[in-house]
Design a protein around this motif. Structure first.
Motif, PDB file in Angstrom:
ATOM      1  N   HIS A 183       0.819  -1.207   0.000  1.00 36.41           N
ATOM      2  CA  HIS A 183       0.000   0.000   0.000  1.00 36.41           C
ATOM      3  C   HIS A 183       0.856   1.261   0.000  1.00 36.41           C
ATOM      4  CE1 HIS A 183      -3.790  -2.173   1.735  1.00 36.41           C
ATOM      5  NE2 HIS A 183      -3.664  -2.312   0.426  1.00 36.41           N
ATOM      6  N   THR A 184       0.428   2.229  -0.768  1.00 37.37           N
ATOM      7  CA  THR A 184       1.095   3.520  -0.841  1.00 37.37           C
ATOM      8  C   THR A 184       1.282   4.121   0.553  1.00 37.37           C
ATOM      9  OG1 THR A 184       0.109   3.925  -3.013  1.00 37.37           O
ATOM     10  CG2 THR A 184       0.923   5.846  -1.808  1.00 37.37           C
ATOM     11  N   GLY A 185       2.507   4.577   0.828  1.00 33.17           N
ATOM     12  CA  GLY A 185       2.782   5.243   2.092  1.00 33.17           C
ATOM     13  C   GLY A 185       3.171   4.327   3.233  1.00 33.17           C
ATOM     14  N   THR A 186       3.128   3.013   3.034  1.00 37.48           N
ATOM     15  CA  THR A 186       3.486   2.084   4.108  1.00 37.48           C
ATOM     16  C   THR A 186       4.954   1.679   3.989  1.00 37.48           C
ATOM     17  OG1 THR A 186       2.903   0.082   2.851  1.00 37.48           O
ATOM     18  CG2 THR A 186       1.134   1.191   4.080  1.00 37.48           C
ATOM     19  N   THR A 187       5.456   1.014   5.042  1.00 39.04           N
ATOM     20  CA  THR A 187       6.850   0.562   5.006  1.00 39.04           C
ATOM     21  C   THR A 187       7.073  -0.485   3.921  1.00 39.04           C
ATOM     22  OG1 THR A 187       6.383  -1.116   6.694  1.00 39.04           O
ATOM     23  CG2 THR A 187       7.194   1.022   7.457  1.00 39.04           C
ATOM     24  N   ALA A 188       6.021  -1.162   3.491  1.00 34.98           N
ATOM     25  CA  ALA A 188       6.160  -2.211   2.475  1.00 34.98           C
ATOM     26  C   ALA A 188       6.694  -1.676   1.159  1.00 34.98           C
ATOM     27  CB  ALA A 188       4.823  -2.910   2.250  1.00 34.98           C
ATOM     28  N   VAL A 189       6.468  -0.390   0.876  1.00 33.65           N
ATOM     29  CA  VAL A 189       6.901   0.157  -0.413  1.00 33.65           C
ATOM     30  C   VAL A 189       8.169   1.007  -0.289  1.00 33.65           C
ATOM     31  CG1 VAL A 189       4.594   0.040  -1.403  1.00 33.65           C
ATOM     32  CG2 VAL A 189       5.314   2.131  -0.230  1.00 33.65           C
ATOM     33  N   ARG A 190       8.850   0.917   0.858  1.00 32.11           N
ATOM     34  CA  ARG A 190      10.153   1.566   0.996  1.00 32.11           C
ATOM     35  C   ARG A 190      11.235   0.656   0.450  1.00 32.11           C
ATOM     36  NH1 ARG A 190       9.639   3.619   7.281  1.00 32.11           N
ATOM     37  NH2 ARG A 190       7.863   5.044   6.961  1.00 32.11           N
ATOM     38  N   VAL A 191      12.253   1.245  -0.156  1.00 31.99           N
ATOM     39  CA  VAL A 191      13.361   0.453  -0.679  1.00 31.99           C
ATOM     40  C   VAL A 191      14.029  -0.285   0.478  1.00 31.99           C
ATOM     41  CG1 VAL A 191      15.584   0.534  -1.883  1.00 31.99           C
ATOM     42  CG2 VAL A 191      13.695   1.998  -2.634  1.00 31.99           C
ATOM     43  N   ALA A 192      14.295  -1.565   0.267  1.00 30.39           N
ATOM     44  CA  ALA A 192      14.766  -2.439   1.340  1.00 30.39           C
ATOM     45  C   ALA A 192      16.264  -2.341   1.553  1.00 30.39           C
ATOM     46  CB  ALA A 192      14.385  -3.885   1.025  1.00 30.39           C
ATOM     47  N   ALA A 193      16.672  -2.541   2.804  1.00 34.72           N
ATOM     48  CA  ALA A 193      18.088  -2.679   3.138  1.00 34.72           C
ATOM     49  C   ALA A 193      18.611  -3.969   2.507  1.00 34.72           C
ATOM     50  CB  ALA A 193      18.258  -2.717   4.654  1.00 34.72           C
ATOM     51  N   PRO A 194      19.891  -3.985   2.141  1.00 32.21           N
ATOM     52  CA  PRO A 194      20.942  -2.998   2.430  1.00 32.21           C
ATOM     53  C   PRO A 194      21.094  -1.913   1.365  1.00 32.21           C
ATOM     54  CG  PRO A 194      21.936  -4.949   1.486  1.00 32.21           C
ATOM     55  CD  PRO A 194      20.463  -5.236   1.583  1.00 32.21           C
ATOM     56  N   ILE A 195      20.117  -1.785   0.463  1.00 26.65           N
ATOM     57  CA  ILE A 195      20.198  -0.756  -0.579  1.00 26.65           C
ATOM     58  C   ILE A 195      20.026   0.615   0.047  1.00 26.65           C
ATOM     59  CG2 ILE A 195      19.140   0.123  -2.693  1.00 26.65           C
ATOM     60  CD1 ILE A 195      18.162  -2.787  -3.175  1.00 26.65           C
ATOM     61  N   GLN A 196      20.917   1.535  -0.298  1.00 26.19           N
ATOM     62  CA  GLN A 196      20.864   2.899   0.215  1.00 26.19           C
ATOM     63  C   GLN A 196      20.329   3.837  -0.863  1.00 26.19           C
ATOM     64  OE1 GLN A 196      21.683   3.876   3.433  1.00 26.19           O
ATOM     65  NE2 GLN A 196      21.834   1.682   3.826  1.00 26.19           N
ATOM     66  N   VAL A 197      19.297   4.597  -0.523  1.00 27.57           N
ATOM     67  CA  VAL A 197      18.713   5.562  -1.462  1.00 27.57           C
ATOM     68  C   VAL A 197      19.322   6.930  -1.200  1.00 27.57           C
ATOM     69  CG1 VAL A 197      16.593   6.629  -2.299  1.00 27.57           C
ATOM     70  CG2 VAL A 197      16.580   4.235  -1.525  1.00 27.57           C
TER      71      VAL A 197
END
Length: 228
Positions: A99-113
């Protein structure tokens, strides 16, 4: 070992000023510890693909290669989402939703944005390119080569590669920076399909081409005018 000619060709393809590194669905709800698709998340981590993607992203930041993260998400009410394939209907029933805005759609570690990275989100379809802003952004960036990484080798990665080729970009696929399920499917897909349309290489080969730090000029830097 790659020939000198193939190494030189790869170096030319991966010139920082005309290359974009794309990560596909490397988000917490897909490849993170609380993934909606635990088998795929396990494959991405145990194969080393996720760590290799993180290495490529870090090297791109150092070398001035633009990084773009393609994220798949949905509205809580499902508006605009596809329902025309079994895959979509199954995804709608998963315990973890993107879902938009949730932690599920954040880029996952160990990738650094990094601040200069572009994050492109889509609410529909199977491809990070078709029907999204990615193509226009790539053209505005002067991209000629698209390095495709992420998940899954089953669906989104081949979609991204085919769309990139159809749009006129040269696709480069580091074979150890993509993952799918079952694990043995990924090398078969690479060998029998992706190798026909993309330059298949490794993370280390790409890192070797990006050793020298270079910085891309910012988007607000105007070109030097040509005298009339």
């Amino acid at each position: 070992m790659a020939s000198r000619e193939s190494q030189e060709r790869l170096a030319a393809l991966l010139a920082p000023d005309t290359t974009v590194l794309l990560t596909v669905e490397c988000q917490q709800g897909v490849v993170g510890p609380d993934s909606a698709l635990p088998e795929l998340a396990a494959a991405a981590r145990s194969s080393g693909a996720l760590d290799n993607i993180a290495r490529l992203v870090a090297a791109a930041h150092e070398s001035g290669v633009q990084v773009m993260h393609a994220v798949a998400e949905s509205r809580p009410d499902g508006r605009g989402a596809n329902r025309n394939a079994r895959l979509f209907r199954a995804a709608a029933r998963l315990p973890v939703q993107q879902h938009t805005g949730t932690t599920a759609v954040r880029v996952a570690a160990p990738i650094q944005v990094a601040d200069e990275d572009l994050v492109v989100r889509r609410l529909h379809g199977l491809s990070p390119l078709a029907g999204t802003d990615v193509d226009a952004l790539l053209r505005n960036l002067g991209c000629r080569t698209l390095v495709v990484t992420g998940v899954s080798a089953n669906v989104a990665i081949p979609n991204a590669v085919f769309d990139a080729v159809n749009l006129g970009y040269t696709a480069v696929v580091p074979a150890d920076a993509i993952a799918g399920v079952p694990a043995e499917y990924t090398p078969a897909m690479i060998r029998n399909t992706l190798a026909l349309v993309a330059t298949v290489t490794t993370t280390d080969d790409i890192l070797g081409r990006w050793k020298e730090p270079r910085r891309r000029a910012g988007p607000d830097v105007a070109p030097t005018p040509t005298p009339a």
